[in-house]
Design a protein around this motif. Structure first.
Motif, PDB file in Angstrom:
ATOM      1  N   LYS A  24      -3.671   4.012  -5.570  1.00 36.48           N
ATOM      2  CA  LYS A  24      -4.934   3.721  -4.876  1.00 36.48           C
ATOM      3  C   LYS A  24      -4.984   2.235  -4.500  1.00 36.48           C
ATOM      4  O   LYS A  24      -4.615   1.384  -5.292  1.00 36.48           O
ATOM      5  N   LYS A  83       0.877  -1.177   0.000  1.00 42.76           N
ATOM      6  CA  LYS A  83       0.000   0.000   0.000  1.00 42.76           C
ATOM      7  C   LYS A  83       0.908   1.220   0.000  1.00 42.76           C
ATOM      8  O   LYS A  83       1.486   1.591   1.012  1.00 42.76           O
ATOM      9  N   ASP A  84       1.044   1.788  -1.179  1.00 42.61           N
ATOM     10  CA  ASP A  84       1.925   2.925  -1.406  1.00 42.61           C
ATOM     11  C   ASP A  84       1.035   4.160  -1.574  1.00 42.61           C
ATOM     12  O   ASP A  84       0.103   4.128  -2.378  1.00 42.61           O
ATOM     13  N   PRO A  85       1.311   5.240  -0.822  1.00 40.66           N
ATOM     14  CA  PRO A  85       0.472   6.435  -0.932  1.00 40.66           C
ATOM     15  C   PRO A  85       0.377   6.992  -2.363  1.00 40.66           C
ATOM     16  O   PRO A  85      -0.567   7.711  -2.685  1.00 40.66           O
ATOM     17  N   LYS A  86       1.311   6.609  -3.232  1.00 36.55           N
ATOM     18  CA  LYS A  86       1.277   7.087  -4.631  1.00 36.55           C
ATOM     19  C   LYS A  86       0.138   6.445  -5.423  1.00 36.55           C
ATOM     20  O   LYS A  86      -0.243   6.951  -6.467  1.00 36.55           O
TER      21      LYS A  86
END
Length: 197
Positions: A167, A162-165
Motif C-alpha cells: 500500500k 510504488k509496488d502493487p504488492k
C-alpha cells in the motif's frame, strides 16, 4: 481540430496525473522524514520498502536505530529533513519508481566527552570536525564547543517505490550503506535515469 482538442486534453490529463503523483510522493516522503526527525522509528519502518526486511528484520532495524540515536557516548538527532525535489516517475515491470532529493541537518552531541578537560574536549571536537569535513565538506559542518556537538548539513537522495504488492509509496535510501541492496531492488536503467541531473 477534433484531433488537436483530443491531444490537448490527453496532454493536460497526463500533466495533471504527473503533478498529482509528484505531490503524493512529496507528501509521503515528508511524512517519512518527519518521523525520522521525531525519532518515530515505527513510522519510519512503515514507510521502508518491505524487501529491506529480508536483509534485516523489522525488529533488528528498529533496535539498530534506537541504539544509534541514543548511545551513552553520543546522541544523534535530526534538526530538519526537507524534500527539495521529486523526479518524474519511471515504470518497470509494473512497479513505479521516482527519486526524491532532500536536505538534512543532523546534530551529533558527544556526551561522553563533556566532563573531560577543556583541552581534551577541544582536541576531540576538532578531530571529529575534520573527519566530518572530509566526508561532507567544511562548509557543511559546524561545531559548537559549548554543547560538544557538530551539525552536519547534507543533500542526499532516496528512491520512492510504488509496488502493487504494498500500500502507498515506500522508500529506500540511496547511500553507500544501502548500495548493494538498492542495486538488487531498483533496476540499473531506472537508477541511472532517475539520478540524472
Amino acid at each position: 481540430m477534433k484531433l488537436f482538442t483530443t491531444l490537448l486534453i490527453s496532454l493536460l490529463f497526463t500533466l495533471s496525473s504527473f503533478s498529482q503523483s509528484q505531490a503524493e510522493i512529496r507528501k509521503h516522503a515528508q511524512t517519512y522524514y518527519d518521523y525520522m526527525t521525531n525519532q518515530n522509528f515505527d513510522g519510519v519502518l512503515d514507510y521502508m520498502y518491505p524487501k529491506v526486511f529480508e536483509v534485516a528484520s523489522r525488529e533488528q532495524m528498529k533496535a539498530g536505530m534506537e541504539q544509534m540515536f541514543s548511545s551513552k557516548d553520543m546522541t544523534i538527532e535530526f534538526v530538519s529533513n526537507n524534500v527539495t525535489s521529486v523526479t518524474d516517475n519511471k515504470v518497470y515491470e509494473g512497479v513505479t519508481y521516482a527519486a526524491v532529493f532532500y536536505n538534512s541537518k543532523m546534530r551529533m552531541t558527544f556526551v561522553s566527552e563533556k566532563d573531560k578537560p577543556e583541552e581534551d574536549r577541544k582536541g576531540f571536537l576538532d578531530f571529529m570536525k575534520a573527519t566530518m569535513d572530509s566526508q561532507f565538506g567544511a562548509d557543511n559542518v559546524t561545531s559548537d564547543f559549548k554543547t560538544m556537538s557538530l551539525v552536519v548539513n547534507m543533500d542526499s537522495s532516496m528512491f520512492a517505490i510504488k509496488d502493487p504488492k504494498y500500500k502507498d509509496w515506500k522508500f529506500i535510501g540511496n547511500d553507500d550503506a544501502m548500495k548493494q541492496l538498492v542495486d538488487t531492488i531498483v533496476p540499473e536503467k531506472i537508477r541511472t535515469d532517475l539520478l540524472k541531473k
